[in-house]
Design a protein around this motif. Structure first.
Motif: not given
Ligand code: AMP
Length: 143
Positions: A36-39, A48-59, A73-77, A98-104
Motif C-alpha cells: 500500500g505504500a513505498v518510501l 525523503v518521502g512516503i507515497v501511499s495509494e491514497r496519494d496516487l488517488i489524489r494525484a 515527488s509532486d505528490f508524496m508526503t 493521530a496521523g491518520k495513516f496506515r504505514h510507519l
C-alpha cells in the motif's frame, strides 16, 4: 510487545523508489508487490518521502491522466513520521491513529530498518489475543 517483534516475523525488507520516479511506475510497483505504500529515498538512502495509494488517488483526482507522467515527488508526503524497533505496539498504534495513516517506517541508528503497516499490527494483536485466551483456557481447565 515492541515493533521489533513484528519485524522479526515479517522481515526487514522495504521497497524504495527515487523521488524522480514517475507516478505510473510507482502505481505498477504497488500493484505488482501487493503493497500500500513505498518510501522515497535519496541517493544516500535517507528517507525523503512516503507515497501511499491514497496519494496516487489524489494525484489522479487533481491532475487526471497527466499525473501518471509526473514525478512522485509532486505528490508524496515529505514530513514522514517514523518509529523505532524499541517502541511499543501501543505507541505505534497511537502514531497511526493521530496521523491518520496506515504505514510507519522503522529506523535504527537513523537508517531504514523496515516498515510496519496497520495490517501487520492487526495480525500481531490477533496472535497476542489468541495466545492470552489459550493460556487462560489452560489455566481454568487445570485449576
Ligand atoms: P496511508 O493511510 O498510509 O495509505 O496514508 C495516508 C496518507 O498519509 C498519505 O498521504 C501518505 O503519504 C501519508 N502517510 C502514510 N504514512 C505516513 C507516515 N508514516 N508519515 C507521514 N505521512 C504518512
Amino acid at each position: 510487545m515492541t515493533v521489533s517483534v513484528i519485524l522479526s516475523n515479517k522481515g526487514h525488507n522495504v521497497f524504495t523508489v527515487d523521488p524522480d520516479e514517475k507516478v505510473e511506475a510507482v502505481a505498477q510497483l504497488l500493484a505488482g508487490k501487493r503493497i500500500g505504500a513505498v518510501l522515497a529515498t535519496s541517493g544516500d538512502g535517507k528517507v525523503v518521502g512516503i507515497v501511499s495509494e491514497r496519494d496516487l488517488i489524489r494525484a489522479i483526482a487533481q491532475k487526471g491522466a497527466s499525473a501518471l507522467k509526473r514525478p512522485i515527488s509532486d505528490f508524496m508526503t515529505t514530513n514522514v513520521v517514523t518509529c523505532q524497533g524499541t517502541d511499543s505496539i501501543a505507541v505505534l498504534m497511537e502514531k497511526m491513529t493521530a496521523g491518520k495513516f496506515r504505514h510507519l517506517p522503522v529506523l535504527k541508528g537513523g537508517k531504514l530498518d523496515g516498515i510496519v503497516s496497520i495490517g501487520d499490527v492487526v495480525k500481531q494483536r490477533i496472535a497476542e489475543t489468541e495466545f492470552e485466551a489459550n493460556a487462560m483456557r489452560e489455566y481454568i481447565s487445570t485449576g
